[in-house]
Motif scaffolding. Structure first.
Motif, PDB file in Angstrom:
ATOM      1  N   HIS A   1     -19.705  19.459  -5.208  1.00 18.08           N
ATOM      2  CA  HIS A   1     -20.351  18.988  -3.847  1.00 18.08           C
ATOM      3  C   HIS A   1     -20.380  20.490  -2.792  1.00 18.08           C
ATOM      4  O   HIS A   1     -21.038  20.418  -1.732  1.00 18.08           O
ATOM      5  CB  HIS A   1     -19.595  18.013  -3.186  1.00 18.08           C
ATOM      6  N   ILE A   2     -19.763  21.642  -3.308  1.00 24.72           N
ATOM      7  CA  ILE A   2     -20.060  22.681  -2.652  1.00 24.72           C
ATOM      8  C   ILE A   2     -20.381  23.859  -3.494  1.00 24.72           C
ATOM      9  O   ILE A   2     -19.696  23.569  -4.648  1.00 24.72           O
ATOM     10  CB  ILE A   2     -18.701  23.212  -1.926  1.00 24.72           C
ATOM     11  N   LYS A   3     -21.489  24.651  -3.044  1.00 19.69           N
ATOM     12  CA  LYS A   3     -21.756  25.659  -4.071  1.00 19.69           C
ATOM     13  C   LYS A   3     -21.975  26.909  -3.252  1.00 19.69           C
ATOM     14  O   LYS A   3     -22.566  26.792  -1.979  1.00 19.69           O
ATOM     15  CB  LYS A   3     -23.156  25.194  -4.564  1.00 19.69           C
TER      16      LYS A   3
ATOM     17  N   ILE B   1      -8.752  30.911   5.051  1.00 18.52           N
ATOM     18  CA  ILE B   1      -8.655  29.919   5.694  1.00 18.52           C
ATOM     19  C   ILE B   1      -8.647  28.542   4.958  1.00 18.52           C
ATOM     20  O   ILE B   1      -7.960  27.725   5.625  1.00 18.52           O
ATOM     21  CB  ILE B   1      -9.806  29.719   6.946  1.00 18.52           C
ATOM     22  N   CYS B   2      -9.236  28.588   3.839  1.00 19.94           N
ATOM     23  CA  CYS B   2      -9.221  27.414   3.030  1.00 19.94           C
ATOM     24  C   CYS B   2      -7.895  26.605   2.904  1.00 19.94           C
ATOM     25  O   CYS B   2      -7.087  27.360   2.317  1.00 19.94           O
ATOM     26  CB  CYS B   2     -10.075  27.644   1.841  1.00 19.94           C
ATOM     27  N   PRO B   3      -7.599  25.498   3.350  1.00 13.27           N
ATOM     28  CA  PRO B   3      -6.202  25.097   3.256  1.00 13.27           C
ATOM     29  C   PRO B   3      -5.537  25.142   1.766  1.00 13.27           C
ATOM     30  O   PRO B   3      -4.456  24.688   1.747  1.00 13.27           O
ATOM     31  CB  PRO B   3      -6.107  23.709   4.124  1.00 13.27           C
ATOM     32  N   VAL B   4      -6.803  24.669   0.952  1.00 14.39           N
ATOM     33  CA  VAL B   4      -6.066  24.666  -0.683  1.00 14.39           C
ATOM     34  C   VAL B   4      -6.311  26.043  -1.507  1.00 14.39           C
ATOM     35  O   VAL B   4      -6.220  25.900  -2.629  1.00 14.39           O
ATOM     36  CB  VAL B   4      -6.840  23.360  -1.080  1.00 14.39           C
ATOM     37  N   GLU B   5      -7.071  26.941  -0.867  1.00 15.50           N
ATOM     38  CA  GLU B   5      -7.002  28.052  -1.392  1.00 15.50           C
ATOM     39  C   GLU B   5      -8.197  28.108  -2.573  1.00 15.50           C
ATOM     40  O   GLU B   5      -7.833  28.726  -3.607  1.00 15.50           O
ATOM     41  CB  GLU B   5      -5.706  28.745  -2.002  1.00 15.50           C
ATOM     42  N   ASN B   6      -9.378  27.258  -2.316  1.00 13.14           N
ATOM     43  CA  ASN B   6     -10.230  27.332  -3.051  1.00 13.14           C
ATOM     44  C   ASN B   6     -11.300  28.549  -3.287  1.00 13.14           C
ATOM     45  O   ASN B   6     -12.027  28.649  -4.374  1.00 13.14           O
ATOM     46  CB  ASN B   6     -11.341  26.071  -2.784  1.00 13.14           C
ATOM     47  N   TYR B   7     -11.200  29.391  -2.330  1.00 17.90           N
ATOM     48  CA  TYR B   7     -12.048  30.482  -2.478  1.00 17.90           C
ATOM     49  C   TYR B   7     -10.876  31.758  -2.980  1.00 17.90           C
ATOM     50  O   TYR B   7     -10.062  31.931  -2.234  1.00 17.90           O
ATOM     51  CB  TYR B   7     -12.482  30.794  -1.191  1.00 17.90           C
ATOM     52  N   LYS B   8     -11.208  32.485  -4.057  1.00 14.10           N
ATOM     53  CA  LYS B   8     -10.575  33.567  -4.283  1.00 14.10           C
ATOM     54  C   LYS B   8     -11.270  34.935  -4.757  1.00 14.10           C
ATOM     55  O   LYS B   8     -12.417  34.730  -4.806  1.00 14.10           O
ATOM     56  CB  LYS B   8      -9.726  33.149  -5.615  1.00 14.10           C
TER      57      LYS B   8
ATOM     58  N   ILE C   1     -14.810  33.933  -5.875  1.00  8.78           N
ATOM     59  CA  ILE C   1     -14.842  32.792  -7.004  1.00  8.78           C
ATOM     60  C   ILE C   1     -14.512  31.537  -6.380  1.00  8.78           C
ATOM     61  O   ILE C   1     -13.552  31.625  -5.441  1.00  8.78           O
ATOM     62  CB  ILE C   1     -13.735  33.108  -8.047  1.00  8.78           C
ATOM     63  N   PHE C   2     -15.359  30.580  -6.703  1.00  9.66           N
ATOM     64  CA  PHE C   2     -15.216  29.164  -5.896  1.00  9.66           C
ATOM     65  C   PHE C   2     -14.679  28.153  -6.836  1.00  9.66           C
ATOM     66  O   PHE C   2     -15.454  28.183  -7.914  1.00  9.66           O
ATOM     67  CB  PHE C   2     -16.227  29.056  -5.020  1.00  9.66           C
ATOM     68  N   ALA C   3     -13.820  27.252  -6.722  1.00  8.68           N
ATOM     69  CA  ALA C   3     -13.685  26.311  -7.385  1.00  8.68           C
ATOM     70  C   ALA C   3     -13.742  24.921  -6.781  1.00  8.68           C
ATOM     71  O   ALA C   3     -13.148  24.894  -5.691  1.00  8.68           O
ATOM     72  CB  ALA C   3     -12.257  26.140  -8.357  1.00  8.68           C
TER      73      ALA C   3
ATOM     74  N   GLU D   1     -12.218  18.442   1.367  1.00  3.49           N
ATOM     75  CA  GLU D   1     -13.419  18.241   1.974  1.00  3.49           C
ATOM     76  C   GLU D   1     -13.113  18.315   3.547  1.00  3.49           C
ATOM     77  O   GLU D   1     -13.937  17.227   4.475  1.00  3.49           O
ATOM     78  CB  GLU D   1     -13.915  16.577   1.773  1.00  3.49           C
ATOM     79  N   CYS D   2     -12.424  19.035   3.987  1.00  2.78           N
ATOM     80  CA  CYS D   2     -12.162  19.237   5.519  1.00  2.78           C
ATOM     81  C   CYS D   2     -13.413  19.787   6.223  1.00  2.78           C
ATOM     82  O   CYS D   2     -13.499  19.622   7.245  1.00  2.78           O
ATOM     83  CB  CYS D   2     -11.083  20.000   5.634  1.00  2.78           C
ATOM     84  N   GLY D   3     -14.275  20.619   5.782  1.00  4.38           N
ATOM     85  CA  GLY D   3     -15.441  21.071   6.259  1.00  4.38           C
ATOM     86  C   GLY D   3     -15.360  22.664   6.771  1.00  4.38           C
ATOM     87  O   GLY D   3     -16.144  23.172   7.737  1.00  4.38           O
ATOM     88  N   THR D   4     -13.940  23.007   6.757  1.00  2.00           N
ATOM     89  CA  THR D   4     -13.609  24.366   7.575  1.00  2.00           C
ATOM     90  C   THR D   4     -14.594  25.420   6.949  1.00  2.00           C
ATOM     91  O   THR D   4     -15.119  26.168   7.709  1.00  2.00           O
ATOM     92  CB  THR D   4     -12.168  24.737   7.091  1.00  2.00           C
ATOM     93  N   CYS D   5     -14.752  25.624   5.342  1.00  9.08           N
ATOM     94  CA  CYS D   5     -15.487  26.609   5.024  1.00  9.08           C
ATOM     95  C   CYS D   5     -16.698  26.790   5.562  1.00  9.08           C
ATOM     96  O   CYS D   5     -17.538  27.655   5.888  1.00  9.08           O
ATOM     97  CB  CYS D   5     -15.284  26.623   3.411  1.00  9.08           C
TER      98      CYS D   5
ATOM     99  N   GLU E   1     -23.755  26.043   0.319  1.00  5.51           N
ATOM    100  CA  GLU E   1     -24.069  24.519   0.529  1.00  5.51           C
ATOM    101  C   GLU E   1     -23.417  23.691   0.271  1.00  5.51           C
ATOM    102  O   GLU E   1     -22.169  23.683  -0.355  1.00  5.51           O
ATOM    103  CB  GLU E   1     -25.182  24.233  -0.706  1.00  5.51           C
ATOM    104  N   TRP E   2     -23.101  22.909   1.640  1.00 11.69           N
ATOM    105  CA  TRP E   2     -21.841  21.952   1.566  1.00 11.69           C
ATOM    106  C   TRP E   2     -22.366  20.486   1.677  1.00 11.69           C
ATOM    107  O   TRP E   2     -23.234  20.233   2.493  1.00 11.69           O
ATOM    108  CB  TRP E   2     -21.076  22.293   2.716  1.00 11.69           C
ATOM    109  N   ASP E   3     -21.652  19.638   0.878  1.00 12.42           N
ATOM    110  CA  ASP E   3     -21.877  18.066   1.364  1.00 12.42           C
ATOM    111  C   ASP E   3     -20.643  17.606   0.822  1.00 12.42           C
ATOM    112  O   ASP E   3     -19.599  18.042   0.346  1.00 12.42           O
ATOM    113  CB  ASP E   3     -23.373  17.698   0.224  1.00 12.42           C
TER     114      ASP E   3
END
Ligand SMILES: Cc1cc2nc3c(=O)[nH]c(=O)nc-3n(C[C@H](O)[C@H](O)[C@H](O)COP(=O)(O)OP(=O)(O)OC[C@H]3O[C@@H](n4cnc5c(N)ncnc54)[C@H](O)[C@@H]3O)c2cc1C
Ligand code: SF4
Ligand code: SF4
Lengths: 94, 437
Positions: free
Chosen positions: A23-25, A42-49, A57-59, A65-69, A79-81
């Motif tokens: 849902h995010i690219k 800032i991502c609270p689950v460290e999805n961006y490394k 690198i993004f997973a 789905e907090c919308g912070t990024c 792209e965020w949805d």
């Protein structure tokens, strides 16, 4: 209380993953030119490394789905949805 | 041909459900679309539910709702790396119903219950359904919504947007400007399991009918804008913190690392010792206040709750009640418009009038200067909180120095860190922002 790694923390939460349908690219070409890369810290689950070359690198699995990024991205590098209804994170406490 | 209903509500949080409940009770055909597997599955707050608005809808909620504990004791603490300095309240009136309208809740449970009440009142709640966009007529007027389902188009007379802090739909409808980091706070939280008796012991509570709410300022957010909290539930505690997005990004702070550090603070550690981690969550919170509000009505559409930025962050952290209140007022405006058979902006303007007369706008307006003041004064947390803690500690030191000598040293320390002019200036601005607008 024993300190939990971020992986252990996310492991406490239930997800229904829409496999193969992020849902995010991110747009790696734009991310390359991004000086701040706020998403990484800032991502609270460290999805961006960052990889060894400094590329982002993004997973999408494990996303809250907090919308912070979406809000901190200065370069329109993503792209965020929302995921499909019923998919994604499912908090049981909240 | 797409189906048609009277009113579509987007979002099954406190704002959307309060709106749907009010409409359904009045016999208005209402459908709520919620993207989560169930209402509440995407929702996180600290959380103290301020029940003043809920009590208007369901006066006996206490007997049925999954509320955890009433908040009978509050603490406000400034913390530095290792120390803490606080004030405590214990107003005996608050130990009796209606408990000053303060109850701790866990949203995944509460929202589900609240949605069930709206369903019983006659609203239709459709979970697992994302609303992606609007349907417009030839004159660019909203006449329905597009959901991400097969044959997912639904026509309606009016759409109520209660889709929360990330309202993509308010943006799509042209009702709000770009989302900016300075207008948002990111909250991270853990729920930690503890037996009820242990909670009573550690927070000095008489029984499970008493609850504590502790708020923390200073080192908890690395001295940037934000705060931390510990709230007692029946058999768990909610511990977390919120940090301003702009400040956290600039300093490269990782929110969960701040949380780890907070949980390891010498003041906090014994409170959560040997607890069982149950959940780690995160959610955004609108912080823009009065000046961060979008347009809240237009032809055939209204915005309420977090989507409209209705949160009184100040020291109160009131969002849940303003969400419900605005949902109720949106429903009232919709019913009036329905009576007139006119859902144009002119007709729905009643909503703005209702809001002006309610605590929603009155409270936001009272604290309108606050977000700007706090953002422009990053030194507030840094300079004063640490200094206050140090001075308080000095004041209580027992050693060879006489009290007079000690206090002279304290004055020297204080004036070495802040100038008189700065203190007067900050005191004035704080007064205007927090107390007298
Ligand atoms: C860390 C934290 C602590 C807080 N602490 C407190 C507190 O102690 N007390 C307090 O009063 N307030 C607190 N708040 C604020 C409070 O949570 C919010 O003000 C309140 O939840 C707002 O309610 P809402 O109904 O407007 O939005 P939400 O509760 O966010 O509900 C929005 C709903 O819409 C759904 N949705 C979103 N987009 C779509 C779509 N396109 N289609 C379908 N469904 C959609 C979401 O899944 C969600 O269920 C806190 C917030 C945070 C983040
Ligand atoms: S902030 Fe945006 S552009 Fe920059 S690295 Fe992250 S996703 Fe890419
Ligand atoms: S939406 Fe939130 S949790 Fe998901 S990737 Fe972005 S910052 Fe991380």
């Amino acid at each position: 209380m024993k300190k939990l790694s971020i992986e252990d923390k996310i492991g406490l939460v239930k997800f229904k993953v829409d496999t193969g349908k992020p849902h995010i690219k991110i747009k790696p070409e734009i991310c390359k030119t991004c000086p701040e890369k706020y998403c990484v810290t800032i991502c609270p689950v460290e999805n961006y490394k960052l990889d060894e070359q400094g590329n982002v690198i993004f997973a999408f699995e494990g996303c809250y789905e907090c919308g912070t990024c979406r809000i901190v991205c200065t370069k329109c590098g993503l792209e965020w949805d929302y995921p499909l209804g019923g998919y994604g994170v499912c908090f049981r406490e909240g | 041909m797409a189906e048609k209903v009277d009113v579509v509500v987007v979002g099954g949080g406190p704002a959307g459900i309060a709106c749907a409940y009010t409409l359904a009770k009045a016999g208005v055909e209402t459908i709520v679309f919620e993207r989560g597997g169930y209402p509440g599955s995407k929702n996180v707050m600290g959380g103290i539910l301020f029940t003043n608005a809920l009590a208007k809808l369901i006066p006996d909620f206490r007997e049925h709702a999954p509320v955890e504990r009433p908040v009978t004791k509050r603490k406000f603490l400034a913390i530095s790396e290792k120390d803490a300095l606080g004030v405590e309240t214990g107003f005996s009136d608050f130990s009796r119903p209606p408990h000053n309208n303060n109850f701790t809740v866990l949203r995944a449970r509460f929202d589900q219950w609240f949605a069930n009440q709206a369903e019983d009142a006659g609203a239709m709640i459709l979970s697992e359904t994302v609303v992606d966009d609007f349907i417009y007529d030839d004159n660019k007027k909203i006449i329905g919504v597009k959901t991400r389902r097969d044959d997912g188009d639904i026509l309606c007379n009016c759409v109520v947007l209660a889709d929360g802090v990330n309202s993509l739909l308010a943006k799509k409808a042209g009702l709000r400007s770009e989302f900016k980091p300075k207008d948002f706070v990111l909250g991270v939280k853990m729920v930690l399991g503890l037996p009820a008796e242990k909670i009573c012991e550690r927070f000095s509570l008489e029984s499970k009918n008493d609850g504590a709410a502790y708020e923390f300022f200073g080192a908890v957010t690395n001295n940037i804008l934000g705060s931390g909290f510990i709230y007692t539930n029946l058999e768990s505690v909610s511990i977390g913190l919120g940090v301003a997005l702009d400040g956290a990004c600039k300093l490269g702070l990782r929110p969960y690392e701040l949380l780890d550090k907070f949980m390891d603070h010498p003041y906090v550690r014994p409170l959560i010792k040997d607890s069982e981690p149950i959940e780690y969550s995160a959610h955004l919170l609108p912080e823009g206040g009065y000046h961060g509000m979008p347009h809240v009505f237009h032809d055939n559409v209204l915005v309420c709750g977090d989507a409209a930025s209705f949160v009184n962050t100040s020291i109160y952290h009131e969002g849940s009640n303003l969400a419900m209140e605005s949902g109720i007022l949106a429903a009232k405006a919709v019913m009036q418009a329905r009576g007139r058979g006119d859902f144009s902006a002119k007709s729905l303007m009643k909503y703005a009038e209702y809001l002006q007369e309610s605590i929603v706008i009155k409270d936001l307006k009272k604290y309108e200067r606050l977000p700007g003041f706090l953002h422009s004064s990053p030194h507030l947390f840094n300079n004063y909180l640490d200094l206050a803690i140090e001075l308080a500690k000095d004041y209580f030191i027992v050693d060879e120095l006489s009290k007079g000598e000690r206090q002279k040293l304290m004055f020297k320390k204080a004036w070495g860190r802040v100038s008189v002019m700065q203190l007067i200036g900050d005191a004035y601005k704080s007064f205007r922002s927090f107390i007298w607008n």
